[in-house]
Design a protein around this motif. Structure first.
Motif, mmCIF file in Angstrom:
data_model
loop_
_atom_site.group_PDB
_atom_site.id
_atom_site.type_symbol
_atom_site.label_atom_id
_atom_site.label_comp_id
_atom_site.label_asym_id
_atom_site.label_seq_id
_atom_site.Cartn_x
_atom_site.Cartn_y
_atom_site.Cartn_z
ATOM 1 N N THR A 40 0.839 -1.205 0.000
ATOM 2 C CA THR A 40 0.000 0.000 0.000
ATOM 3 C C THR A 40 0.873 1.254 0.000
ATOM 4 O OG1 THR A 40 -1.428 -1.287 1.424
ATOM 5 C CG2 THR A 40 -2.017 1.003 1.068
ATOM 6 N N MET A 41 1.934 1.188 0.835
ATOM 7 C CA MET A 41 2.837 2.346 0.878
ATOM 8 C C MET A 41 3.511 2.531 -0.478
ATOM 9 S SD MET A 41 2.383 3.667 3.675
ATOM 10 C CE MET A 41 3.620 4.939 3.748
ATOM 11 N N TYR A 42 3.807 1.435 -1.137
ATOM 12 C CA TYR A 42 4.431 1.534 -2.459
ATOM 13 C C TYR A 42 3.494 2.246 -3.433
ATOM 14 C CZ TYR A 42 6.595 0.177 -6.841
ATOM 15 O OH TYR A 42 7.162 0.211 -8.078
ATOM 16 N N ALA A 43 2.208 1.864 -3.364
ATOM 17 C CA ALA A 43 1.228 2.522 -4.234
ATOM 18 C C ALA A 43 1.190 4.016 -3.945
ATOM 19 C CB ALA A 43 -0.151 1.907 -4.031
ATOM 20 N N PHE A 44 1.232 4.370 -2.642
ATOM 21 C CA PHE A 44 1.218 5.791 -2.290
ATOM 22 C C PHE A 44 2.462 6.498 -2.815
ATOM 23 C CE2 PHE A 44 -1.921 4.840 1.130
ATOM 24 C CZ PHE A 44 -2.884 5.641 0.595
ATOM 25 N N SER A 45 3.600 5.793 -2.744
ATOM 26 C CA SER A 45 4.824 6.446 -3.209
ATOM 27 C C SER A 45 4.754 6.715 -4.706
ATOM 28 C CB SER A 45 6.044 5.604 -2.863
ATOM 29 O OG SER A 45 6.236 4.590 -3.811
ATOM 30 N N ILE A 46 4.140 5.782 -5.451
ATOM 31 C CA ILE A 46 3.971 6.037 -6.890
ATOM 32 C C ILE A 46 3.080 7.256 -7.102
ATOM 33 C CG2 ILE A 46 3.054 5.136 -9.054
ATOM 34 C CD1 ILE A 46 3.828 2.424 -8.264
ATOM 35 N N MET A 47 1.977 7.312 -6.304
ATOM 36 C CA MET A 47 1.078 8.462 -6.438
ATOM 37 C C MET A 47 1.805 9.766 -6.180
ATOM 38 S SD MET A 47 -2.450 7.437 -4.636
ATOM 39 C CE MET A 47 -3.171 9.058 -4.772
ATOM 40 N N LEU A 48 2.616 9.759 -5.118
ATOM 41 C CA LEU A 48 3.338 10.968 -4.737
ATOM 42 C C LEU A 48 4.289 11.390 -5.851
ATOM 43 C CD1 LEU A 48 3.417 12.619 -2.093
ATOM 44 C CD2 LEU A 48 5.612 11.530 -1.658
ATOM 45 N N CYS A 49 5.043 10.412 -6.365
ATOM 46 C CA CYS A 49 5.978 10.696 -7.451
ATOM 47 C C CYS A 49 5.232 11.270 -8.652
ATOM 48 C CB CYS A 49 6.671 9.415 -7.899
ATOM 49 S SG CYS A 49 8.178 9.116 -7.038
#
Lengths: 243, 227
Positions: free
Chosen positions: A94-103
């Motif tokens: 989930t955090m990985y998905a958020f990091s993609i969103m942030l990027c």
């Protein structure tokens, strides 16, 4: 926090995707340049050169399409090609998905700022309030990403989700009345004013440049509210698909 | 005519294509009139953009064949490349011509003021062929369908604006006005103006002739077999 080490590679993957660069940077640059040739010398009712208005519209319109790269990466990493690898890694998906969103949001904002810098230094467009403009651009970028992810999570067929995300962009441009005047009735009036992220953000920037602060904040806060609501929806839908 | 039959079936098979091929053209009929410009209702001014999109969507089917190796199989099958290509193109042209007919004569039935519907229909057909030929030439340099489509899409935005479909050519600065002549969308725009104001039939034939020239040139470029 092991996710942090992946951010560098996510950013590299985004920057190396040249199709996104062509669509979101090269095309708007050509269009802004072209319009500034045509519209040079034309002035609006308020005495502002029309190219300012036009450059602002272009920057915002292309933010509507900013979510496509995030959608692409999340679909490939967490749903199909790299799914097994990603789930074998020792980090929180989930955090990985958020990091993609942030990027993706940062990338989209960066492209917007590049457009602003280009139009200021090359074409002589005057941006009254840089910080307000960047704030609105970030709201638009985040909204577009969330909408695209909602499509990815809720539609089974990825192709259809992609088309829907294009429809979101083109649809709101049409509804804002930029292509042709729309019929006047309650529904279209709402979708051409407070129901449309594009007109909301355009209105917010216009009002701010006329020092009409309260109205500008009001429109920006509507966008913020919509983002908050859609973020919840996205979380609910995403929990079914990820994790 | 087996290839022809299946090309028709495939064109309508997926939902996105179905929307592109039916819903958008029909929506064109109902768009309102502009005040000073464009002279025809908005739907008819912008139908050219839709024709360009439909062209690439249809031509992308040939690219899909190449991507999946169908062309390789066809190369060993007892069917010539000419047969395969011409039947595919025939199917796409039938679809495009039908669409033009629906849009123009649907508009006449709906009561839009179209001045000379017959000539308008002919103009759209010429432009459809040009659009199909350009798309065919375009896909011949690509191996991936999505890449070809996305870059073509960005090209369409630029060509449409520079050709004077969205902004009248008269507003352009001199240099751009002269450069616009290269683009097929410029000739469509001129043709639309002729349908409204024109009297001299020769002008209209020249406009169509240019569009047909594009068609021939690009079909020649696009028709080489790539495996």
């Amino acid at each position: 926090m092991r996710v942090l080490s992946t951010i560098k590679f996510t950013a590299l993957r985004m920057i190396r995707n040249y199709i996104v660069l062509i669509l979101l940077l090269v095309v708007p640059i050509i269009l802004i340049t072209f319009f500034s040739f045509i519209l040079s010398g034309v002035v609006t009712e308020n005495g502002v050169p029309y190219i300012n208005e036009n450059a602002m519209i272009m920057v915002l319109v292309f933010q509507l399409f900013g979510g496509s790269i995030v959608m692409y990466l999340i679909y490939h990493d967490l749903f199909t090609e790299n799914k097994m690898r990603m789930y074998a890694l020792p980090f929180n998906q989930t955090m990985y998905a958020f990091s993609i969103m942030l990027c993706g949001a940062l990338y989209s904002i960066l492209l917007g700022i590049l457009l602003m810098v280009y139009s200021q230094f090359v074409l002589g467009v005057i941006w009254k309030n840089w910080f307000w403009m960047i704030y609105i651009i970030s709201l638009m970028a985040i909204l577009s990403i969330i909408v695209c992810l909602i499509f990815t999570f809720s539609v089974k067929n990825y192709k259809i989700a992609e088309r829907l995300s294009e429809l979101y962009g083109v649809g709101f441009v049409v509804l804002a009345g930029l292509f042709f005047p729309l019929p006047r009735n309650a529904i279209f009036d709402f979708l051409g004013s407070y129901g449309n992220p594009l007109t909301l953000s355009m209105g917010a920037i216009r009002d701010m440049s006329l020092t009409n602060t309260s109205s500008a904040w009001f429109q920006a806060n509507i966008l913020l509210g919509v983002i908050a609501i859609l973020f919840m929806v996205m979380l609910l839908l995403g929990r079914r698909r990820i994790g | 005519m087996t290839v022809f039959k299946f090309a028709l079936k495939r064109s309508f098979s997926n939902i996105a294509n179905l929307v592109f091929l039916t819903l958008f053209p029909v929506a064109c009929i109902f768009l309102p009139r502009g005040e000073e410009w464009p002279f025809l209702p908005y739907g008819y001014q912008y139908f050219g953009i839709i024709i360009l999109f439909i062209g690439i969507r249809l031509a992308a089917i040939i690219l899909e064949d190449r991507e999946k190796g169908v062309v390789k199989r066809l190369a060993v099958a007892p069917i010539s490349h000419f047969n395969y290509l011409s039947q595919n193109l025939l199917a796409y042209s039938v679809i495009l011509i039908l669409q033009c007919a629906i849009v123009v004569y649907g508009g006449v039935l709906f009561g839009q003021e179209l001045y000379q519907p017959g000539w308008l229909f002919l103009l759209y057909v010429s432009f459809s062929f040009a659009s199909l030929a350009i798309a065919l030439a375009w896909i011949s340099i690509y191996r991936k369908k999505d890449v070809a489509f996305l870059i073509y899409m960005s090209l369409i935005f630029i060509v449409v604006v520079l050709g004077g479909l969205i902004i009248p050519v008269e507003m352009f600065p001199d240099l751009l006005k002269r450069m616009a002549v290269i683009l097929p969308t410029y000739w469509l725009g001129q043709g639309l103006n002729w349908v409204v104001f024109g009297e001299e039939i020769l002008d209209f034939l020249i406009i169509n002739g240019v569009l047909w020239l594009y068609t021939i040139v690009f079909v020649v470029i696009g028709s080489t077999r790539k495996i």
